[in-house]
Design a protein around this motif. Structure first.
Motif, mmCIF file in Angstrom:
data_model
loop_
_atom_site.group_PDB
_atom_site.id
_atom_site.type_symbol
_atom_site.label_atom_id
_atom_site.label_comp_id
_atom_site.label_asym_id
_atom_site.label_seq_id
_atom_site.Cartn_x
_atom_site.Cartn_y
_atom_site.Cartn_z
ATOM 1 N N ALA A 36 38.462 45.668 41.952
ATOM 2 C CA ALA A 36 39.630 45.831 42.823
ATOM 3 C C ALA A 36 40.656 46.785 42.207
ATOM 4 O O ALA A 36 41.212 47.635 42.896
ATOM 5 C CB ALA A 36 40.275 44.473 43.096
ATOM 6 N N THR A 40 41.600 50.541 43.827
ATOM 7 C CA THR A 40 42.933 50.848 44.349
ATOM 8 C C THR A 40 43.782 51.669 43.395
ATOM 9 O O THR A 40 44.756 52.274 43.835
ATOM 10 C CB THR A 40 43.692 49.556 44.700
ATOM 11 N N TRP A 48 50.607 47.096 42.754
ATOM 12 C CA TRP A 48 50.131 45.850 42.139
ATOM 13 C C TRP A 48 50.431 44.666 43.043
ATOM 14 O O TRP A 48 49.616 43.762 43.201
ATOM 15 C CB TRP A 48 50.775 45.638 40.768
ATOM 16 N N LEU A 51 47.963 44.554 45.743
ATOM 17 C CA LEU A 51 46.662 44.048 45.291
ATOM 18 C C LEU A 51 46.627 42.523 45.340
ATOM 19 O O LEU A 51 45.634 41.922 45.741
ATOM 20 C CB LEU A 51 46.368 44.541 43.867
#
Length: 115
Positions: A36, A40, A48, A51
């Motif tokens: 992940a 990204t 962040w 995420l």
């Protein structure tokens, strides 16, 4: 016939399996997180935050922390059982360790769901 003396150190198959299971959970999460993060490439706080905005990522991260804390509890408990002989001191160390790990779990939940 051999008489086995049980000393209360909780050694056994259950704890061995629990440590291996928590290690597998942490390893799987590490792979998920790495994929992940690499997909990204978060470089800002907002990235962040994005995420971890996904409910699955919050749950997986919290599961990772619970596995980490239980894994640590088993290891530290065995250290206290093996090397600390005075019962009162051992009990105090157990209580302090449990309090710290439960506090860390609460702190992790607060951080994850505050994002």
């Amino acid at each position: 016939m051999v008489n086995r003396i049980v000393v209360g150190a909780h050694y056994g198959l259950k704890d061995w399996i629990a440590q291996r299971a928590t290690a597998v959970i942490m390893a799987v999460y590490t792979v998920i997180f790495a994929v992940a993060a690499l997909a990204t490439c978060p470089t800002t706080f907002e990235a962040w935050r994005g995420l971890f905005a996904n409910g699955f990522m919050k749950f997986a991260t919290f599961l990772f922390f619970l596995a980490l804390f239980y894994h640590a509890w088993i290891g530290i408990r065995d250290i206290w059982m093996d090397y600390v002989k005075p019962t009162g001191l051992r009990l105090t160390l157990h209580v302090v360790t449990i309090a710290a790990l439960v506090g860390y779990a609460g702190w992790a939940a607060q951080i994850l769901w505050r994002l």
